[in-house]
Structures are given as structure tokens and as C-alpha cells.
Design an enzyme around this catalytic site. Structure first.
Site, PDB file in Angstrom:
ATOM      1  N   ARG A 137       6.155   8.239  23.480  1.00  0.00           N
ATOM      2  CA  ARG A 137       7.136   7.305  24.030  1.00  0.00           C
ATOM      3  C   ARG A 137       8.445   8.076  24.255  1.00  0.00           C
ATOM      4  O   ARG A 137       9.022   8.614  23.305  1.00  0.00           O
ATOM      5  CB  ARG A 137       7.385   6.141  23.081  1.00  0.00           C
ATOM      6  CG  ARG A 137       6.150   5.301  22.806  1.00  0.00           C
ATOM      7  CD  ARG A 137       6.542   4.017  22.096  1.00  0.00           C
ATOM      8  NE  ARG A 137       5.363   3.258  21.682  1.00  0.00           N
ATOM      9  CZ  ARG A 137       5.388   1.993  21.303  1.00  0.00           C
ATOM     10  NH1 ARG A 137       6.542   1.340  21.280  1.00  0.00           N
ATOM     11  NH2 ARG A 137       4.282   1.367  20.933  1.00  0.00           N
ATOM     12  N   LEU A 186       0.844  -1.191   0.000  1.00  0.00           N
ATOM     13  CA  LEU A 186       0.000   0.000   0.000  1.00  0.00           C
ATOM     14  C   LEU A 186       0.880   1.242   0.000  1.00  0.00           C
ATOM     15  O   LEU A 186       1.854   1.334   0.750  1.00  0.00           O
ATOM     16  CB  LEU A 186      -0.923  -0.013   1.216  1.00  0.00           C
ATOM     17  CG  LEU A 186      -1.870  -1.215   1.301  1.00  0.00           C
ATOM     18  CD1 LEU A 186      -2.685  -1.179   2.584  1.00  0.00           C
ATOM     19  CD2 LEU A 186      -2.780  -1.263   0.090  1.00  0.00           C
ATOM     20  N   ARG A 204      -1.495  -9.693  23.402  1.00  0.00           N
ATOM     21  CA  ARG A 204      -0.952  -9.197  24.663  1.00  0.00           C
ATOM     22  C   ARG A 204      -1.424  -7.766  24.869  1.00  0.00           C
ATOM     23  O   ARG A 204      -2.110  -7.188  24.025  1.00  0.00           O
ATOM     24  CB  ARG A 204       0.576  -9.208  24.616  1.00  0.00           C
ATOM     25  CG  ARG A 204       1.141  -8.438  23.426  1.00  0.00           C
ATOM     26  CD  ARG A 204       2.634  -8.247  23.503  1.00  0.00           C
ATOM     27  NE  ARG A 204       3.202  -7.752  22.255  1.00  0.00           N
ATOM     28  CZ  ARG A 204       3.162  -6.497  21.829  1.00  0.00           C
ATOM     29  NH1 ARG A 204       2.532  -5.567  22.556  1.00  0.00           N
ATOM     30  NH2 ARG A 204       3.719  -6.147  20.688  1.00  0.00           N
ATOM     31  N   HIS A 221       9.461   1.044  11.559  1.00  0.00           N
ATOM     32  CA  HIS A 221       8.385   0.171  12.042  1.00  0.00           C
ATOM     33  C   HIS A 221       8.254   0.191  13.570  1.00  0.00           C
ATOM     34  O   HIS A 221       7.567  -0.656  14.148  1.00  0.00           O
ATOM     35  CB  HIS A 221       8.573  -1.271  11.547  1.00  0.00           C
ATOM     36  CG  HIS A 221       8.683  -1.374  10.061  1.00  0.00           C
ATOM     37  ND1 HIS A 221       7.595  -1.274   9.220  1.00  0.00           N
ATOM     38  CD2 HIS A 221       9.766  -1.550   9.251  1.00  0.00           C
ATOM     39  CE1 HIS A 221       8.001  -1.392   7.959  1.00  0.00           C
ATOM     40  NE2 HIS A 221       9.301  -1.560   7.944  1.00  0.00           N
ATOM     41  N   GLU A 247      -4.408  -5.233  14.301  1.00  0.00           N
ATOM     42  CA  GLU A 247      -3.745  -4.134  13.603  1.00  0.00           C
ATOM     43  C   GLU A 247      -4.113  -4.133  12.116  1.00  0.00           C
ATOM     44  O   GLU A 247      -4.131  -5.179  11.471  1.00  0.00           O
ATOM     45  CB  GLU A 247      -2.231  -4.227  13.782  1.00  0.00           C
ATOM     46  CG  GLU A 247      -1.808  -4.184  15.257  1.00  0.00           C
ATOM     47  CD  GLU A 247      -0.349  -3.856  15.437  1.00  0.00           C
ATOM     48  OE1 GLU A 247       0.394  -3.830  14.439  1.00  0.00           O
ATOM     49  OE2 GLU A 247       0.049  -3.613  16.596  1.00  0.00           O
TER      50      GLU A 247
END
Length: 453
Positions: free
Chosen positions: A342, A208, A296, A240, A280
Site C-alpha cells: 500500500r 492472543l 465487501r 491495526h 478474518e
């Protein structure tokens, strides 16, 4: 699975902020905790706050946090009823889950067979399709020969993506622009996969061009009931690896959320999935395409908690102890907007790790500001593990108010003695595309490349 019994003491098979997150939820439920730790983590905050602590080995993860025998021995010595794996390490290791249950210890996670199925990307894609989830056009399973790959690539059209069936993080993944490069890049992907995961199995799917990464949080009771807790947009990524996440997605309508959420919840109910999981997708031009399932808790779970008011770790413990889901789909409400940054101990732009002693620390505070972190002034960040040291999560009644609060919180956050990614986040939220929510999974790497040129 062992006979369900009340959970009175949980062993936390992890470290850092997620170990502390699990500890807090358990203590609020009146459950004792046992922290396991390597010698490098003897002074970690979760070790200090746990009811009991057991050293399970030297600093390397393979000798401590991945040491199954040591963790099981610790659980038995400390008389634990259950083990919570957090994320990473052994959290998606089906064999470990089976060993835990074979020792009559409650596994706070999905059924081992579901971990195994969804851990194999080829089998996960096959299962997702059977459950009615929309798939990226591609091979039905593993690709064995170049001729097979060439035929499938011709059918779905170039560019195509060769992906490793095991593992993740971009390893064993190659974008093939045309047929002339297919054989060479397929061979490279196989070699990378073999080296990284011990498995050179690959499959093929349509590449994509400019998608977003959107994931749905789901929860099942293992007995045919499941709910979704909305979506998270995790499109800001580098190699990623996610950098910033938000919920809800700036591009998904309430109607799309209800439609797609209903599909994933039904799929998990049909599967009789147990516990927390994340489906996802890549999203492009209004269409969702399944890419994988994480069996998880996710690093970014706090943004879902902020907009729903549901404690996901508490829910994990409840379901593992045999209780029903605490709410029905009709009772779940999505309110406001949440963003998570993060924060890593690394150079903000070269991304080189920066372990060392934290000489000063001040967590951002105020209304609707949450910091998940195990660091403190005087704490030495070890060089052996992932560089993430904190998560800054903010909430606002609207995305605009959330962004304003995030700007203030980033200014207030102080971590000295090591380099951190805070300056990167401060610069990111000033970019027009980020302010408007107009970005894709390629945006951050393109922006970084342009910034360096």
C-alpha cells in the site's frame, strides 16, 4: 431486493483507485459507468474515464461520498441500473443498501441483513459460532457489568481484550494484563467506543500473544452456493492498519488451506451469502480464531486475483445481476505468490499525511507487475480523504521470485512532489524476517519502535 435485470449502467459510489478498478471491470464487460465525485475530485482519473460524471457535493465526505440522498439522486438522474460501493464510505452500510434496493436499483454487494449482522461484532461472533467457525474464547455477547467481565476474564485467563461491538481500526479496544486494571480499561474502551461509534457496547475475548492476521476470500451466489479463493496474510500492520499483504500465507500449508477454506465456504453457503466477503482470523500455533467478517471487497483483493486468475469485481457484477458463480471450488487453482504494498501519500516513518501536487509519476511495469492507482503527473492529492494513493502488486512463481520482482518494482516506481511510503517498503523487504515470512501482527510496530530508539 428489486427484480433482477441486466446491468447496463453502474454508478460507482466511491473515489480513487477502487473507483477506477470498478470502472475498468465494468467497461470490459460492456457496461457504462457513472462517476460521482466531490468538488475536490473533479479532475480525478475515474471521473475523466467514466461515461458520465455527477458532482454530489463539497470536499468533506459527509457532504459527498457519505451523502446518501445525493448518491441516490445521481443514480436516478443518470438512469443507473446498479450501484457499486467499492470499499469504505457506504460499502458496509446496511441502511444504504436497503435504500438502493428500495429504489429498484441493483445493489452490487451482500444482502443488507448480512451486512447488518456482520457489522455488529457481537452478533457476528455469535453468528460465526453458529455457522461452525472457530472462535477466540470470550464472552458470548455484550458485557454489561464489571462483575460479569471479571467472571468471564477469570474463566478464560489473562491477558484479555476488551473490544467495541461497533467499528474498528483499534478504537474501543484495550488489552487488560490483569484483574487490577480491568475496570479502568473497560471504562476507557466504553468511552472510546461511544465517542467514535455512538455505541458503548463492548465484549471480552482472550488476548492472543503473538498471532498472525490471516483472512479467507469467499464468494457466494446468495442461493446456497459459495466458494473460497484461498487466504491472504495481512500481518504487517501499524495501529491495526494493514501495510503489506501477501497470498498465499507463508505459514499455511495446502492441507490447512483446503480444510479451513472448506469450513468458511460451507458457512457462507449455509448463510446464503451473496457476493464477495472476507472472513478474518487470528492464527497462532496452528489454530484459527474468527475475529470479524468484512461484507465487501477488500483493499488487498488483487493478490487473490493474481494467484487465482479470477476477476473479483467482474464476479461481483455477475452475481448481482443474478448469474451463477463462474467457477466451482474444484475449478479454482492457486498458483505462485503475490504481494501488495500500500503506497500512501505520507512520510514513510512519521506517517504524517503529505497531500499536494504530484509533479512526476512513473508506474512500475514489466511482467507480472500491477499498479492500481488513480494518480497522474499534475494531479493534486486532496487532503480530505485516506492517504492511500496507489497499490503496487507483483506476482512470482515462488515467494522468492515475487520478492525479487517487488524489489525491482519499488526501485522503478516514481512519485514526486509529495512524500510517500515507498522508502518504508524498500527497507521492509530487506529485513530477514520479512524475507523468510517470519512475522506477526506485532512485528512492524516493534521494528519501528526499535528503529527509532
Amino acid at each position: 431486493m428489486p427484480e433482477i435485470k441486466p446491468i447496463k449502467r453502474i454508478l460507482i459510489a466511491n473515489r480513487g483507485e477502487i473507483a477506477l478498478r470498478i470502472l475498468r471491470a465494468a467497461h470490459e464487460m460492456g457496461i457504462e459507468t457513472v462517476a460521482v465525485h466531490s468538488t475536490a475530485d473533479a479532475d480525478a482519473m475515474h471521473v475523466r474515464l467514466a461515461n458520465h460524471a455527477v458532482c454530489i457535493g463539497p470536499p468533506p465526505a459527509k457532504d459527498s461520498y457519505l451523502n446518501v440522498a445525493a448518491i441516490i439522486s445521481a443514480a436516478e438522474i443518470a438512469h443507473c441500473d446498479a450501484i457499486h460501493p467499492g470499499y469504505g464510505f457506504l460499502s458496509e452500510n446496511a441502511k444504504f443498501a436497503e435504500i438502493v434496493e428500495a429504489h429498484d436499483i441493483v445493489w452490487i454487494g451482500p444482502k443488507p441483513e448480512h451486512i447488518r449482522t456482520m457489522g455488529d461484532k457481537v452478533e457476528a461472533k455469535r453468528t460465526a459460532g453458529a455457522l461452525g467457525l472457530p472462535l477466540v474464547p470470550g464472552s458470548d455477547g455484550a458485557i454489561d457489568t464489571f462483575e460479569q467481565a471479571r467472571e468471564i476474564a477469570a474463566q478464560i485467563g489473562y491477558p484479555v481484550l476488551v473490544k467495541a461491538a461497533s467499528g474498528g481500526g483499534g478504537r474501543g479496544m484495550k488489552v487488560v494484563p490483569d484483574e487490577s486494571q480491568l475496570e479502568s480499561l473497560m471504562s476507557q474502551a466504553r468511552n472510546e467506543a461511544k465517542s467514535a461509534f455512538g455505541d458503548d457496547t463492548v465484549y471480552l475475548e482472550k488476548y492472543l500473544g503473538n498471532p498472525r492476521h490471516i483472512e479467507f476470500q469467499i464468494f457466494g451466489d446468495g442461493r446456497g452456493h459459495a466458494v473460497h479463493l484461498g487466504e491472504r496474510d495481512c500481518s504487517l500492520q501499524r495501529r491495526h492498519q494493514k501495510v503489506l499483504e501477501e497470498a498465499p500465507s507463508p505459514v499455511i500449508s495446502a492441507e490447512e488451506r483446503d480444510r479451513m477454506g472448506g469450513i468458511v465456504a460451507k458457512a457462507m453457503a449455509d448463510m446464503e451469502y451473496r457476493g464477495a466477503g472476507t472472513i478474518e482470523f487470528l492464527w497462532e500455533d496452528g489454530e484459527f480464531y474468527f475475529i470479524e467478517m468484512n461484507t465487501r471487497l477488500q483493499v488487498e483483493h488483487p493478490v487473490t486475483e493474481m494467484i487465482t486468475g479470477i476477476d473479483l469485481v467482474r464476479e461481483q457484477i455477475r452475481v448481482a445481476s443474478g448469474k451463477d458463480l463462474s467457477c466451482t471450488q474444484d475449478e479454482i487453482r492457486f498458483t505462485g505468490h503475490a504481494i501488495e504494498c500500500r503506497i500512501n501519500a505520507e512520510d514513510a516513518y512519521s506517517f504524517a499525511p503529505s497531500p499536494g501536487k504530484v509533479t512526476a509519476y512513473h508506474a512500475a511495469g514489466g511482467m507480472h507487475v500491477r499498479v492500481d492507482s488513480g494518480i497522474y503527473a499534475g494531479y493534486s492529492i486532496p487532503p480530505y480523504y485516506d492517504s492511500m494513493i496507489a497499490k503496487l502488486i507483483v506476482y512470482g512463481r515462488s515467494r522468492e521470485k515475487c520478492m525479487m520482482r517487488l524489489r525491482r518494482a519499488l526501485q522503478e516506481m516514481v512519485i514526486e512532489g509529495v512524500k510517500t511510503s515507498i522508502p518504508l517498503h524498500q527497507e521492509l523487504i530487506e529485513q530477514d524476517d520479512i524475507r523468510t515470512g517470519d512475522y506477526s501482527i506485532k512485528w512492524l510496530e516493534d521494528w519501528l519502535a526499535e528503529r527509532e530508539s
